[in-house]
Design an enzyme around this catalytic site. Structure first.
Site, PDB file in Angstrom:
ATOM      1  N   HIS A   1      28.035  89.294  33.225  1.00 50.25           N
ATOM      2  CA  HIS A   1      27.720  89.630  31.708  1.00 50.25           C
ATOM      3  C   HIS A   1      27.836  91.034  31.301  1.00 50.25           C
ATOM      4  CE1 HIS A   1      26.097  89.135  27.787  1.00 50.25           C
ATOM      5  NE2 HIS A   1      26.295  87.938  27.869  1.00 50.25           N
TER       6      HIS A   1
ATOM      7  N   ASP B   1      27.168  79.750  30.544  1.00 42.64           N
ATOM      8  CA  ASP B   1      28.402  78.829  30.749  1.00 42.64           C
ATOM      9  C   ASP B   1      28.258  78.171  32.099  1.00 42.64           C
ATOM     10  OD1 ASP B   1      29.542  79.393  27.946  1.00 42.64           O
ATOM     11  OD2 ASP B   1      30.332  81.351  28.906  1.00 42.64           O
TER      12      ASP B   1
END
Ligand code: CMC
Length: 393
Positions: A269, A327
Site C-alpha cells: 500500500h 483487498d
C-alpha cells in the site's frame, strides 16, 4: 525544475486540506471523522457511517431514522434507466456497465442542479447512496439473465442489497443475518480512504464544476484498475491460479523477481507500512462467514492464510513493509456470500460512493478551492518546422 516540484505519482504532494479521513500508515490506523474504523465496524451500521462521513458527526436516533427513511424512499431507479443495462452485451464487465449507468444519472435529475445549495447536495447524496445497490444488483441480474428485482423498503440497506442480488420473483429471499452483517461491515470498510487515486480523480473532475454523478463515474473508471479497487478481483483470480499451498513458494519468488511483472495482489500500500486495519477486520469477517456457512475448510481461505504467513516471514516483504491490504480477504468473503468475482469491484464502488461524494462536497465548499491543474516538465522536441508530406523521408 523551475518553480515546480516534480512529483510523479504524487508521493509527496498534499492536494487538499481535509477533515474527513485520517490514516497513520506507520501505525496502521484508520479514522473516519476521528472514530477508529474498528469501533465503527463493530458498533455502527453502514448507513450511520455514511451519515457520519458526510455530516461530520454520528447521527442521533431521530437523525438516523430520518436519513435511513430518506435513503429507502430513493432506492428505485428511474424506469427508463433499465434500457441502459439492456443496451450492453450480457457478458460486459459489470464495472463497464457501472461507469456508463452512473454517468448517465447526471442526465436524470434536473431538479437539483444548484450545487451551491446544501439541500440540493443532500438530495443528490441520498439519491446516490440509495441507488448504488440497485444499480450494482441490476448489473448482476442482467449479466446472469434473471429479471431485475425491485428494492424492498422493509429491509435495511445491506439486506435489501442481498435481496436484489439473490432474490427472484418466484421466491421470497430471506437474508441470513450473519451475511447481512458481513455485507454491511464490508461497505463500512470501503466507505472512504482519503486521497487515493479514484477519490483524487473525483476531486479533479469536480474541480471544473462538473456534475457530481459524472465525476463519480470517472472515479469508478479509476477504481477499476488492478492496482486499486480491481485488486480484489485480481487477488481471487491469483489465489485460484495458485490453487494449492504447495505452490505458494513459487509465486512468492515470482513476486520478488524484478524481471517478472507479477505482484502479489492484495499486498502492499502507498500509505500503510504496517498491517492494513481493514484487512484485519476483513479476515475476522471471513472467519465468521465461513463458519456460518460451514465452509471452515475453504480451500482459498486456507491458501490465503498460508500465503500471508509465508510472505510476512519473507525478508523481501518485511524489508519493503508489504502487508495484506483490504483487498486480500474481501474476495474470499464475497465469494462465500455468493457474489461472483467480476462483481467485487462494483461493491467497492457502491460503498466508496459515500467517500467520493463527501470529498467532492468538501472540495466545492472549500473557500480555497481551485480548478486542479498540475504542471509538467516538458521533455519533448524543441520548436521545429513542418516538412511538407512529399519531402518527408
Ligand atoms: N508484490 C511484490 N512486490 C511489491 C508489491 C507486491 N504486491 N507491492 C509493492 N512491491 C514492491 C515494489 O516492486 C517496489 O519495489 P522496489 O522498491 O524494489 O522498486 C516496492 O515494493 C514499493 O512499491 P511501489 O509499487 O513503489 O509502491 P506504490 O506505493 O507505488 O504502490 C501499490 C502501491 C498498492 C500500487 C502496490 O503495492 C501494488 O501494486 N500492490 C498490488 C495491488 C494491490 O493490492 N492494490 C490494492 C491497494 S489497497 C486498496 C485499493 O486501492 O484497492
Amino acid at each position: 525544475t523551475g518553480h515546480f516540484t516534480y512529483d510523479p505519482g504524487f508521493l509527496s504532494t498534499a492536494s487538499c486540506r481535509s477533515s474527513i479521513t485520517y490514516i497513520d500508515g506507520e501505525k496502521g490506523e484508520l479514522l473516519y471523522r476521528g472514530y477508529p474504523i474498528e469501533q465503527l465496524a463493530e458498533q455502527c451500521s453502514f448507513i450511520e457511517v455514511a451519515y457520519l462521513l458526510r455530516n461530520g458527526e454520528l447521527p442521533t436516533k431521530t437523525e438516523l431514522e430520518d436519513f435511513d427513511n430518506r435513503v429507502r424512499r430513493h432506492n428505485m431507479l428511474h424506469d427508463q434507466m433499465n434500457r441502459f443495462f439492456t443496451g450492453f452485451r450480457r457478458d460486459a464487465h459489470p464495472m463497464a456497465v457501472m461507469v456508463g449507468v452512473v454517468g448517465a444519472l447526471s442526465a436524470f435529475y434536473h431538479d437539483v442542479l444548484d450545487f451551491s445549495d446544501a439541500e440540493h447536495r443532500t438530495v443528490s447524496f441520498i439519491r446516490l447512496v440509495a441507488k448504488m445497490p440497485t444499480i450494482v444488483a441490476m448489473a448482476y441480474k442482467y449479466n446472469v439473465g434473471q429479471p431485475f428485482m425491485y428494492p424492498r423498503n422493509d429491509l435495511g440497506y445491506a439486506a435489501n442489497f442481498l435481496h436484489m442480488m439473490f432474490g427472484t420473483p418466484c421466491e421470497k429471499y430471506e437474508p441470513n443475518p450473519v451475511l447481512v452483517r458481513a455485507m454491511d461491515v464490508i461497505f463500512t470498510l470501503h466507505a472512504d480512504h482519503e486521497q487515493n487515486a479514484s477519490t483524487s480523480t473525483v476531486r479533479l473532475a469536480g474541480s471544473s464544476g462538473a456534475n457530481p454523478f459524472a465525476c463519480i463515474s470517472a472515479g469508478i473508471a479509476c477504481l477499476w484498475g488492478p492496482a486499486h479497487g480491481g485488486a480484489n478481483e485480481a487477488c481471487l483470480r491469483m489465489l485460484e491460479e495458485i490453487g494449492d499451498v504447495s505452490r505458494v513458494g513459487e509465486y512468492i519468488e515470482r513476486a520478488k523477481d524484478k524481471n517478472d511483472p507479477f505482484k502479489l495482489m492484495g499486498f502492499g500500500h502507498r500509505v500503510y507500512k504496517n498491517y492494513d486495519p481493514r484487512a484485519k477486520l476483513m479476515r475476522q469477517i471471513c472467519h465468521e462467514v465461513l463458519q456460518e456457512l460451514g465452509l471452515e475448510n475453504d480451500r482459498l481461505f486456507k491458501l490465503a492464510m498460508a500465503l500471508e504467513k509465508i510472505a510476512l516471514e519473507d525478508e523481501y516483504f518485511v524489508e519493503k513493509k508489504l502487508y495484506p491490504n483490504v483487498d486480500f480477504y474481501s474476495g474470499i468473503v464475497q465469494r462465500a456470500i455468493g457474489i461472483p468475482t467480476s462483481m467485487f469491484t462494483c461493491i467497492f464502488a457502491l460503498a466508496r460512493t459515500v467517500g467520493w461524494f463527501t470529498q467532492w462536497e468538501e472540495m466545492i465548499t472549500d473557500p480555497e478551492y481551485k480548478i486542479g491543474r498540475p504542471r509538467q516538465l516538458y521533455v519533448g522536441a524543441p520548436r521545429r518546422d513542418v516538412v511538407p508530406l512529399d519531402a518527408r523521408g
